[in-house]
Design a protein around this motif. Structure first.
Motif, mmCIF file in Angstrom:
data_model
loop_
_atom_site.group_PDB
_atom_site.id
_atom_site.type_symbol
_atom_site.label_atom_id
_atom_site.label_comp_id
_atom_site.label_asym_id
_atom_site.label_seq_id
_atom_site.Cartn_x
_atom_site.Cartn_y
_atom_site.Cartn_z
ATOM 1 N N ARG A 43 -24.929 -30.669 9.732
ATOM 2 C CA ARG A 43 -26.028 -29.711 9.637
ATOM 3 C C ARG A 43 -25.560 -28.451 8.911
ATOM 4 N NH1 ARG A 43 -26.423 -32.570 14.397
ATOM 5 N NH2 ARG A 43 -28.506 -33.027 15.220
ATOM 6 N N TYR A 44 -26.414 -27.919 8.040
ATOM 7 C CA TYR A 44 -26.118 -26.698 7.303
ATOM 8 C C TYR A 44 -27.271 -25.710 7.471
ATOM 9 C CZ TYR A 44 -22.467 -29.484 5.086
ATOM 10 O OH TYR A 44 -21.365 -30.271 4.863
ATOM 11 N N TYR A 45 -26.918 -24.425 7.567
ATOM 12 C CA TYR A 45 -27.908 -23.382 7.829
ATOM 13 C C TYR A 45 -27.802 -22.291 6.780
ATOM 14 C CZ TYR A 45 -28.045 -25.541 12.477
ATOM 15 O OH TYR A 45 -28.178 -26.426 13.519
ATOM 16 N N THR A 46 -28.870 -21.487 6.663
ATOM 17 C CA THR A 46 -28.849 -20.340 5.768
ATOM 18 C C THR A 46 -28.388 -19.113 6.545
ATOM 19 O OG1 THR A 46 -31.138 -19.698 6.257
ATOM 20 C CG2 THR A 46 -30.800 -21.306 4.476
ATOM 21 N N GLU A 47 -27.945 -18.111 5.813
ATOM 22 C CA GLU A 47 -27.527 -16.859 6.446
ATOM 23 C C GLU A 47 -28.694 -16.227 7.205
ATOM 24 O OE1 GLU A 47 -24.806 -15.253 6.852
ATOM 25 O OE2 GLU A 47 -23.381 -16.377 5.632
ATOM 26 N N ASP A 48 -29.928 -16.418 6.715
ATOM 27 C CA ASP A 48 -31.105 -15.836 7.373
ATOM 28 C C ASP A 48 -31.309 -16.396 8.775
ATOM 29 O OD1 ASP A 48 -31.548 -14.380 5.102
ATOM 30 O OD2 ASP A 48 -33.085 -15.735 4.292
ATOM 31 N N GLN A 49 -30.806 -17.608 9.039
ATOM 32 C CA GLN A 49 -30.998 -18.215 10.350
ATOM 33 C C GLN A 49 -30.035 -17.676 11.403
ATOM 34 O OE1 GLN A 49 -30.870 -22.359 8.720
ATOM 35 N NE2 GLN A 49 -32.682 -22.657 9.993
ATOM 36 N N ARG A 50 -29.050 -16.889 10.967
ATOM 37 C CA ARG A 50 -28.088 -16.310 11.897
ATOM 38 C C ARG A 50 -28.792 -15.378 12.901
ATOM 39 N NH1 ARG A 50 -22.360 -14.093 10.471
ATOM 40 N NH2 ARG A 50 -22.847 -15.265 8.592
ATOM 41 N N GLU A 51 -29.705 -14.529 12.392
ATOM 42 C CA GLU A 51 -30.402 -13.601 13.284
ATOM 43 C C GLU A 51 -31.266 -14.347 14.290
ATOM 44 O OE1 GLU A 51 -33.506 -9.793 13.157
ATOM 45 O OE2 GLU A 51 -32.775 -10.683 11.285
ATOM 46 N N ARG A 52 -31.961 -15.398 13.855
ATOM 47 C CA ARG A 52 -32.778 -16.189 14.784
ATOM 48 C C ARG A 52 -31.894 -16.835 15.862
ATOM 49 N NH1 ARG A 52 -37.956 -18.479 14.738
ATOM 50 N NH2 ARG A 52 -38.169 -20.414 15.912
ATOM 51 N N ALA A 53 -30.730 -17.353 15.456
ATOM 52 C CA ALA A 53 -29.817 -17.962 16.419
ATOM 53 C C ALA A 53 -29.335 -16.936 17.435
ATOM 54 C CB ALA A 53 -28.629 -18.587 15.687
ATOM 55 N N MET A 54 -29.044 -15.729 16.986
ATOM 56 C CA MET A 54 -28.582 -14.686 17.904
ATOM 57 C C MET A 54 -29.686 -14.277 18.874
ATOM 58 S SD MET A 54 -26.271 -12.355 15.309
ATOM 59 C CE MET A 54 -25.750 -11.226 16.593
ATOM 60 N N LEU A 55 -30.927 -14.226 18.389
ATOM 61 C CA LEU A 55 -32.056 -13.909 19.276
ATOM 62 C C LEU A 55 -32.254 -15.008 20.313
ATOM 63 C CD1 LEU A 55 -34.674 -12.444 16.750
ATOM 64 C CD2 LEU A 55 -33.510 -11.225 18.599
ATOM 65 N N ILE A 56 -32.106 -16.248 19.897
ATOM 66 C CA ILE A 56 -32.223 -17.365 20.844
ATOM 67 C C ILE A 56 -31.148 -17.254 21.922
ATOM 68 C CG2 ILE A 56 -31.971 -19.870 21.088
ATOM 69 C CD1 ILE A 56 -33.235 -20.116 18.287
ATOM 70 N N ARG A 57 -29.905 -16.953 21.511
ATOM 71 C CA ARG A 57 -28.826 -16.811 22.490
ATOM 72 C C ARG A 57 -29.134 -15.693 23.489
ATOM 73 N NH1 ARG A 57 -25.102 -13.207 23.061
ATOM 74 N NH2 ARG A 57 -25.365 -12.349 20.971
#
Length: 339
Positions: A43-57
């Motif tokens: 799986r590969y992600y964009t840098e923009d998805q980092r903020e969404r991942a942090m909010l989910i955490r």
């Protein structure tokens, strides 16, 4: 575009989520990778998805349910604020604990390997995985729980050959190198009760066993000095999922608690039928009938996280993977019985 993509490992380190949690959020449609390699499955992600991942955490850290997280992240700001206020109102007893950090540790350990984790979270993880440990001593190491400190996490695993449970806890702090040991699961009950009274715990391997230090006290857990089965080989060798069932945990528990020793699972387009009782469920994939020993399945369902469950089924005679629909860190394998 390929140059701007990041791997699941990079995103895990950046967001504080484990790779298993990110894979779970992909399966649930909450955080879908920008690209999945068709040959390797990476799986590969964009840098923009980092903020969404942090909010989910951050939302998962205060136990916001999966469906609520989706609404918060996709809705307007006013609605998101109202939903968060409603949720926080139900979690007052943990609000104080969130502000307490390392001040509770009164004893400084000697330099060496150690990992600091929330004490209540370690107690919860011990309880969840311990259900899969063997109750007899025919093979002593199967009555234990494997602890592995690596990267930014502590992983707990237990198996009795019919079940396998593994849970990963993200650490608050870690020093030293990687380490692993097997603690005696039969001696953990008083330790778990003690952990529930603390905020933070420091775990360290010693010559005398596992040393747990928190507040002004400590506990030592006996170690089983035998090699633990390579559970990662089991997980890596699982067959592809052909049927997935999403259902509520409480109704399934009610049926299992009053069922005969062996129960029949009938999975079909209209839902899930267990021991003759129809349960609401979302089913994708092929219809299938399975049989389970209640003594194997009930502890796995009872210790699962959250109100919802996801069951991944490959085929009859293969382990069924049980995960919580609101948290991907706890994974349990349950072996069906012969029909």
């Amino acid at each position: 575009m390929a140059d701007s993509l990041i791997t699941i490992g990079v995103l895990a380190r950046a967001s504080g989520l484990t790779a298993s949690a990110l894979r779970f959020y992909d399966d649930c449609g909450l955080l879908t990778p920008a690209r999945v390699d068709p040959l390797t499955g990476y799986r590969y992600y964009t840098e923009d998805q980092r903020e969404r991942a942090m909010l989910i955490r951050r939302l998962r850290a205060i136990e916001v349910p999966l469906e609520t997280i989706s609404e918060i992240l996709s809705g307007d700001a006013g609605r998101a604020e109202r939903m968060l206020d409603e949720h926080v109102g139900e979690l007052k007893r943990r609000a104080v604990a969130a502000a307490v950090v390392a001040e509770s540790i009164k004893q400084t350990l000697a330099a060496g390997d150690r990992v600091a984790v929330p004490a209540w979270l370690l107690a919860e993880a011990f309880e969840q995985v311990r259900a899969a440990a063997a109750s007899d001593r025919e093979i002593p190491v199967l009555a234990g729980i494997l602890l592995e400190a690596s990267g930014n996490s502590l992983t707990l695993t237990a198996t009795d050959r019919y079940r396998l449970s593994t849970r990963t806890v993200v650490s608050r702090d870690r020093q030293g190198g990687d380490w692993s040991l097997v603690v005696d699961g039969g001696e953990l009950a008083p330790v778990v009760e003690w952990l529930r009274s603390l905020d933070e715990i420091v775990a360290a391997p010693t010559d005398q066993g596992l040393l747990l230090t928190g507040g002004s006290s400590e506990r030592r857990c006996r170690v089983i000095d035998e090699p633990f089965p390579d559970y990662r080989v089991v997980l890596a060798g699982l067959e592809p999922v052909r049927t997935r069932v999403l259902t509520e945990r409480r109704p399934l528990l009610d049926v299992l608690e009053s069922a005969s020793p062996t129960v029949r699972f009938e999975v079909g387009p209209t839902g899930l039928t267990v021991a003759g009782s129809h349960l609401p469920a979302t089913v994708t994939g092929s219809a299938i009938d399975l049989f389970f020993e209640v003594t194997t399945l009930l502890p796995a369902i009872n210790t699962a996280l959250g109100p919802d469950l996801m069951l991944d089924i490959a085929a009859a005679g293969h382990p069924v993977v049980i995960r919580s629909a609101t948290d991907g860190d706890l994974t349990t394998l349950a072996m069906p019985a012969n029909g």
